[in-house]
Write a protein that holds these residues in place. Structure first.
Motif, PDB file in Angstrom:
ATOM      1  N   ASP A 123       7.264  10.982  -3.219  1.00  0.00           N
ATOM      2  CA  ASP A 123       8.501  10.419  -2.693  1.00  0.00           C
ATOM      3  C   ASP A 123       8.469   8.904  -2.578  1.00  0.00           C
ATOM      4  O   ASP A 123       9.480   8.282  -2.234  1.00  0.00           O
ATOM      5  CB  ASP A 123       8.838  11.044  -1.332  1.00  0.00           C
ATOM      6  CG  ASP A 123       7.748  10.828  -0.298  1.00  0.00           C
ATOM      7  OD1 ASP A 123       6.668  10.311  -0.655  1.00  0.00           O
ATOM      8  OD2 ASP A 123       7.980  11.178   0.878  1.00  0.00           O
ATOM      9  N   GLN A 124       7.341   8.285  -2.885  1.00  0.00           N
ATOM     10  CA  GLN A 124       7.242   6.830  -2.918  1.00  0.00           C
ATOM     11  C   GLN A 124       7.236   6.290  -4.346  1.00  0.00           C
ATOM     12  O   GLN A 124       7.046   5.096  -4.561  1.00  0.00           O
ATOM     13  CB  GLN A 124       5.982   6.370  -2.177  1.00  0.00           C
ATOM     14  CG  GLN A 124       5.945   6.763  -0.711  1.00  0.00           C
ATOM     15  CD  GLN A 124       4.701   6.249  -0.025  1.00  0.00           C
ATOM     16  OE1 GLN A 124       4.330   5.083  -0.162  1.00  0.00           O
ATOM     17  NE2 GLN A 124       4.030   7.113   0.723  1.00  0.00           N
ATOM     18  N   ARG A 126       5.012   6.991  -6.624  1.00  0.00           N
ATOM     19  CA  ARG A 126       3.674   6.926  -7.211  1.00  0.00           C
ATOM     20  C   ARG A 126       3.477   8.090  -8.180  1.00  0.00           C
ATOM     21  O   ARG A 126       3.984   9.186  -7.951  1.00  0.00           O
ATOM     22  CB  ARG A 126       2.608   6.955  -6.114  1.00  0.00           C
ATOM     23  CG  ARG A 126       2.655   5.740  -5.190  1.00  0.00           C
ATOM     24  CD  ARG A 126       1.643   5.854  -4.079  1.00  0.00           C
ATOM     25  NE  ARG A 126       1.916   6.992  -3.213  1.00  0.00           N
ATOM     26  CZ  ARG A 126       1.215   7.285  -2.113  1.00  0.00           C
ATOM     27  NH1 ARG A 126       0.189   6.505  -1.777  1.00  0.00           N
ATOM     28  NH2 ARG A 126       1.525   8.335  -1.379  1.00  0.00           N
TER      29      ARG A 126
END
Length: 209
Positions: A123-124, A126
C-alpha cells in the motif's frame, strides 16, 4: 584583433554542439523511456477471478500475439526460509518472510510463457519481485510455468521454429498451477500482484483489502 584561444572557442561551441546532438537523438528518448520498467497496464482483475490477456510481442519472424488466462488463487505462507532462482536456500533477514503466490493458468501449449516476472506491490507502492524479464537469450525463468514442461521459447533466430520444443520435452498442459515464493516484509500490506513477460506491459490482479 587578438585571436580567440582554442580552449575558449571550444567552450563557446560546446553548448551548441550538445543542443544539436540532443535534437538529433531526441526521438529516441520516448522509445527508451517506454521500454524501461513496467508502466503499461494491459489487463486487470480481482483475486479469484479469471483474467484473459492478449498482448503483442515479436520474435525473429516478426510480430505475434501472446494469449493466456490467469487467476490469483491466493497468497500463502510466511516462511523464513527462501530458495533463490539459483536453487540456493537461505534464511531471510529478521522482519522478512516468503509468501507463496498461488496462480492458475490456461493457455495453448504453443504460447511462449517463460521469463515472466511476478511483482507484489504494497500500500506504499513498494515492489517485491521474483523472476526477471529476459529475452530467450538470457536465463530461462520459469516462475509462471511448470519447470519440467515450460513450453517453447521465443524464436530469436530465423532458423528457430515458432512453438518448437526440444526433442526430449513434452508439451505443456493447457491448464496448470504454480506457487512461487516472493520475499516481503512481514508487516507489508500487499494490495496487488503484477504479471509481466516484457516491459513495459503488465497485468494487475488486485488483492482483497
Amino acid at each position: 584583433m587578438s585571436a580567440v584561444p582554442p580552449s575558449r572557442w571550444w567552450m563557446a561551441a560546446a553548448p551548441v554542439a550538445i543542443v544539436a546532438m540532443l535534437a538529433a537523438n531526441g526521438y529516441r528518448v520516448p522509445v527508451f523511456w517506454y521500454q524501461s520498467g513496467q508502466h503499461h497496464e494491459i489487463a486487470d482483475g480481482e483475486a479469484g477471478e479469471w483474467v484473459t490477456v492478449t498482448e503483442q510481442t515479436s520474435d525473429a519472424h516478426g510480430d505475434l500475439t501472446r494469449g493466456y488466462s490467469v487467476r490469483l488463487a491466493g497468497l500463502g505462507g510466511e516462511d523464513t526460509a527462501y530458495e533463490s532462482r539459483y536453487s540456493d536456500e537461505f534464511t531471510l533477514a529478521d522482519g522478512m518472510v516468503a509468501r507463496t503466490v498461488d496462480l492458475d493458468f490456461r493457455a495453448e501449449p504453443d504460447q511462449t510463457l517463460k521469463n515472466c516476472a511476478l511483482t507484489l506491490v504494497d500500500d506504499q507502492g513498494r515492489q517485491y519481485r521474483v523472476g526477471h524479464v529476459f529475452d530467450a537469450i538470457g536465463p530461462s525463468v520459469t516462475v509462471c510455468v511448470p519447470e519440467d514442461r515450460p513450453g517453447p521459447s521465443l524464436a530469436v533466430l530465423d532458423s528457430m521454429e515458432r512453438g518448437a520444443l526440444p526433442p526430449d520435452e513434452q508439451p505443456r498442459p493447457r491448464e496448470w498451477s504454480v506457487s512461487p515464493a516472493i520475499a516481503v516484509p512481514k508487516d507489508a500490506r500487499l494490495v496487488e500482484l503484477r504479471i509481466s513477460f516484457e516491459n513495459p506491459d503488465y497485468v494487475t490482479l488486485r488483492l482483497p483489502r
